[in-house]
Design a protein around this motif. Structure first.
Motif, PDB file in Angstrom:
ATOM      1  N   VAL A   1      -4.326   3.189 -12.602  1.00  0.00           N
ATOM      2  CA  VAL A   1      -3.053   3.094 -11.885  1.00  0.00           C
ATOM      3  C   VAL A   1      -2.050   4.086 -12.452  1.00  0.00           C
ATOM      4  O   VAL A   1      -1.307   4.740 -11.710  1.00  0.00           O
ATOM      5  CB  VAL A   1      -2.502   1.658 -11.963  1.00  0.00           C
ATOM      6  CG1 VAL A   1      -1.121   1.574 -11.319  1.00  0.00           C
ATOM      7  CG2 VAL A   1      -3.456   0.690 -11.279  1.00  0.00           C
TER       8      VAL A   1
ATOM      9  N   ASN B   1      -8.484  -0.645 -10.684  1.00  0.00           N
ATOM     10  CA  ASN B   1      -7.178  -1.263 -10.881  1.00  0.00           C
ATOM     11  C   ASN B   1      -6.833  -1.410 -12.356  1.00  0.00           C
ATOM     12  O   ASN B   1      -5.956  -2.207 -12.712  1.00  0.00           O
ATOM     13  CB  ASN B   1      -7.147  -2.643 -10.203  1.00  0.00           C
ATOM     14  CG  ASN B   1      -7.277  -2.527  -8.697  1.00  0.00           C
ATOM     15  OD1 ASN B   1      -6.884  -1.529  -8.117  1.00  0.00           O
ATOM     16  ND2 ASN B   1      -7.853  -3.540  -8.078  1.00  0.00           N
TER      17      ASN B   1
ATOM     18  N   THR C   1       1.949  -0.992  -4.889  1.00  0.00           N
ATOM     19  CA  THR C   1       0.664  -0.689  -4.256  1.00  0.00           C
ATOM     20  C   THR C   1      -0.273  -1.896  -4.225  1.00  0.00           C
ATOM     21  O   THR C   1      -1.461  -1.756  -3.925  1.00  0.00           O
ATOM     22  CB  THR C   1      -0.025   0.479  -4.993  1.00  0.00           C
ATOM     23  OG1 THR C   1      -0.144   0.171  -6.395  1.00  0.00           O
ATOM     24  CG2 THR C   1       0.769   1.766  -4.817  1.00  0.00           C
TER      25      THR C   1
ATOM     26  N   ARG D   1      -1.382  -3.912  -6.688  1.00  0.00           N
ATOM     27  CA  ARG D   1      -2.319  -4.129  -7.788  1.00  0.00           C
ATOM     28  C   ARG D   1      -1.776  -5.054  -8.882  1.00  0.00           C
ATOM     29  O   ARG D   1      -2.496  -5.386  -9.818  1.00  0.00           O
ATOM     30  CB  ARG D   1      -2.714  -2.797  -8.432  1.00  0.00           C
ATOM     31  CG  ARG D   1      -3.989  -2.169  -7.877  1.00  0.00           C
ATOM     32  CD  ARG D   1      -3.746  -1.389  -6.609  1.00  0.00           C
ATOM     33  NE  ARG D   1      -2.930  -0.208  -6.797  1.00  0.00           N
ATOM     34  CZ  ARG D   1      -3.388   0.993  -7.165  1.00  0.00           C
ATOM     35  NH1 ARG D   1      -4.656   1.154  -7.404  1.00  0.00           N
ATOM     36  NH2 ARG D   1      -2.581   2.028  -7.236  1.00  0.00           N
TER      37      ARG D   1
ATOM     38  N   TYR E   1       4.889   0.616 -10.056  1.00  0.00           N
ATOM     39  CA  TYR E   1       4.054   1.300  -9.063  1.00  0.00           C
ATOM     40  C   TYR E   1       2.882   0.400  -8.665  1.00  0.00           C
ATOM     41  O   TYR E   1       2.501   0.337  -7.490  1.00  0.00           O
ATOM     42  CB  TYR E   1       3.540   2.621  -9.641  1.00  0.00           C
ATOM     43  CG  TYR E   1       2.650   3.384  -8.692  1.00  0.00           C
ATOM     44  CD1 TYR E   1       3.182   4.091  -7.617  1.00  0.00           C
ATOM     45  CD2 TYR E   1       1.268   3.378  -8.855  1.00  0.00           C
ATOM     46  CE1 TYR E   1       2.361   4.780  -6.738  1.00  0.00           C
ATOM     47  CE2 TYR E   1       0.443   4.063  -7.985  1.00  0.00           C
ATOM     48  CZ  TYR E   1       0.993   4.768  -6.924  1.00  0.00           C
ATOM     49  OH  TYR E   1       0.182   5.453  -6.056  1.00  0.00           O
TER      50      TYR E   1
ATOM     51  N   GLU F   1      -2.798   7.549 -11.246  1.00  0.00           N
ATOM     52  CA  GLU F   1      -2.435   7.666  -9.832  1.00  0.00           C
ATOM     53  C   GLU F   1      -0.921   7.831  -9.690  1.00  0.00           C
ATOM     54  O   GLU F   1      -0.443   8.665  -8.912  1.00  0.00           O
ATOM     55  CB  GLU F   1      -2.916   6.416  -9.092  1.00  0.00           C
ATOM     56  CG  GLU F   1      -2.667   6.451  -7.594  1.00  0.00           C
ATOM     57  CD  GLU F   1      -3.141   5.187  -6.911  1.00  0.00           C
ATOM     58  OE1 GLU F   1      -2.399   4.670  -6.053  1.00  0.00           O
ATOM     59  OE2 GLU F   1      -4.256   4.706  -7.248  1.00  0.00           O
ATOM     60  N   TRP F   2      -0.170   7.024 -10.437  1.00  0.00           N
ATOM     61  CA  TRP F   2       1.301   7.136 -10.444  1.00  0.00           C
ATOM     62  C   TRP F   2       1.733   8.524 -10.919  1.00  0.00           C
ATOM     63  O   TRP F   2       2.593   9.163 -10.321  1.00  0.00           O
ATOM     64  CB  TRP F   2       1.883   6.049 -11.349  1.00  0.00           C
ATOM     65  CG  TRP F   2       3.299   6.295 -11.774  1.00  0.00           C
ATOM     66  CD1 TRP F   2       4.428   6.087 -11.034  1.00  0.00           C
ATOM     67  CD2 TRP F   2       3.740   6.809 -13.033  1.00  0.00           C
ATOM     68  NE1 TRP F   2       5.541   6.441 -11.766  1.00  0.00           N
ATOM     69  CE2 TRP F   2       5.153   6.889 -12.987  1.00  0.00           C
ATOM     70  CE3 TRP F   2       3.082   7.207 -14.197  1.00  0.00           C
ATOM     71  CZ2 TRP F   2       5.909   7.349 -14.060  1.00  0.00           C
ATOM     72  CZ3 TRP F   2       3.836   7.661 -15.271  1.00  0.00           C
ATOM     73  CH2 TRP F   2       5.225   7.731 -15.190  1.00  0.00           C
TER      74      TRP F   2
ATOM     75  N   LYS G   1       1.174  11.239  -8.362  1.00  0.00           N
ATOM     76  CA  LYS G   1       2.105  11.146  -7.232  1.00  0.00           C
ATOM     77  C   LYS G   1       3.454  11.778  -7.564  1.00  0.00           C
ATOM     78  O   LYS G   1       4.061  12.457  -6.726  1.00  0.00           O
ATOM     79  CB  LYS G   1       2.295   9.678  -6.837  1.00  0.00           C
ATOM     80  CG  LYS G   1       3.256   9.476  -5.665  1.00  0.00           C
ATOM     81  CD  LYS G   1       3.339   8.013  -5.284  1.00  0.00           C
ATOM     82  CE  LYS G   1       4.315   7.800  -4.135  1.00  0.00           C
ATOM     83  NZ  LYS G   1       3.908   8.489  -2.909  1.00  0.00           N
TER      84      LYS G   1
END
Length: 406
Positions: free
Chosen positions: A103, A98, A181, A183, A177, A106-107, A110
């Motif tokens: 993060v 996290n 999600t 976090r 984001y 990951e964003w 995506k």
């Protein structure tokens, strides 16, 4: 007897494991392969257990004893040091998962498929250079607004104010984001609105005076470079698409009989239709005789790849134009937008659709590739005719397009 540094260092491996005991449960396990492992033997809940204290020489005898003492304090308080370590490691792994960098990546993964490669590269470049070194390892839920501001100030301090605003924007996207999600609870970057001075945006240099456009067009006709680059130069003002879209155009996207070019806009990932004026079709048919057997309309030195992204600007410089102050490949778009509206009097919404800009309408449609298509067909031909007249030196007056298209 308690161990000594000399004893630990000089103990040699044998064909069997050796245990050299220190005090209060600490011992050194020497393996046949030569490894020396610190271990703590202890009892908890009526069971004998063992806990790793590290590896010699990375962990010295003194450090191993300090770790043993910390573990024994936990035991005195009724805590199993082995379980406590597992919990601590699980918490560290969760915090790492996290972290802002985790993060953000990951964003990025995506949304990257929907972005142009150049746009994606710029975003990740900013994050890796300006954000991750300071915020990357921090749990995103624990980051405060002053920490983000410090990141922005570093970018501003090197004179990159526009980049600082973009970093601010990207951080906000990552925080939002994280909220979505689960976090993070809020976007702390929102507290920094107004913290940076407004950026003054500079536009791509362009030629918008008709007399200067005429000079540019005559210079293009006199270009002495390759036929492929010359055709790209001649088509750039006629089509006024983004330079990357022009140079990567593929023959499969063209229907010269219908005078149409259909492709996907790199910036918005939407389908776009470019009506081709008769002058553009003539140039493309000439070029097709040379490059039609290849995939790309404008192949590079390796015909399996498109020509270089620097080719058009390099050609403009060879013709004597300053691409920093006068004209660039992208500047043909501003040229068309300005003259079509101010001199040919075409409505701005027709021009914006042809430029493949997002133009929301009353129904909320962000972009429609066939919107105003008949007006755009007329506009593209009128534009090509106007450029021909300019190049020939004709005296032109503004056209009343409203009465002409009524």
């Amino acid at each position: 007897m308690a161990l000594t540094d000399l004893k630990v260092r000089n103990t040699k491996p044998t064909d069997k494991q050796q245990k050299l005991f220190d005090e209060r449960g600490l011992y050194l396990l020497v393996t046949p392969a030569g490894g020396k492992w610190w271990r703590l033997k202890y009892r908890f809940g009526g069971k004998e257990k063992s806990l790793s204290m590290g590896v010699f020489p990375d962990v010295t005898l003194k450090e191993a004893r300090e770790r043993r003492d910390a573990a024994r304090k936990l035991l005195a308080n009724g805590v199993d040091p082995g379980i406590e370590r597992k919990v601590r490691r699980a918490g560290a792994a969760e915090r790492a998962a996290n972290s802002f960098e985790a993060v953000a990546r990951e964003w990025f993964a995506k949304y990257k498929p929907g972005w142009a490669k150049s746009h994606a590269d710029k975003i990740m470049g900013r994050l890796e250079k300006d954000v991750f070194p300071w915020l990357g390892g921090r749990p995103i839920a624990e980051i405060a607004a002053p920490e983000v501001l410090a990141v922005l100030r570093r970018v501003e301090a090197r004179g990159a104010l526009d980049t600082a605003h973009r970093v601010h924007q990207n951080c906000g996207q990552v925080f939002r984001y994280a909220i979505a999600t689960g976090r993070a609870a809020r976007d702390v970057s929102a507290d920094l609105r107004g913290a940076l001075p407004a950026a003054s945006h500079t536009h791509f240099p362009s030629v918008t005076e008709p007399s200067e456009v005429a000079e540019l067009l005559r210079a293009i006709d006199g270009f002495k470079g390759t036929f492929v680059v010359q055709c790209a130069l001649r088509l750039a003002p006629l089509l006024f698409v983004r330079p990357g879209e022009l140079r990567t155009a593929k023959w499969a996207q063209f229907d010269l009989d219908k005078a149409q070019w259909r492709y996907t806009v790199s910036k918005t990932k939407t389908e776009h239709l470019v009506p081709l004026a008769t002058q553009a079709v003539v140039i493309l048919r000439e070029l097709h005789a040379l490059t039609g057997r290849w995939q790309f309309v404008f192949p590079g030195r390796d015909p399996k790849k498109p020509m270089s992204g620097a080719a058009v600007n390099a050609a403009l410089r060879r013709m004597g134009f300053d691409t920093k102050t006068e004209i660039t490949g992208h500047g043909f778009r501003a040229m068309a937008r300005t003259i079509l509206h101010e001199h040919l009097r075409f409505p701005s919404e027709v021009i914006e659709h042809q430029l493949a800009h997002k133009v929301p309408d009353a129904l909320g449609t962000a972009y429609n590739r066939t919107k105003f298509i008949y007006d755009r067909i007329k506009m593209m031909q009128a534009w090509a005719d106007y450029l021909d007249a300019l190049k020939s030196g004709a005296e032109l007056v503004p056209i009343d397009t409203l009465s002409r298209t009524a």
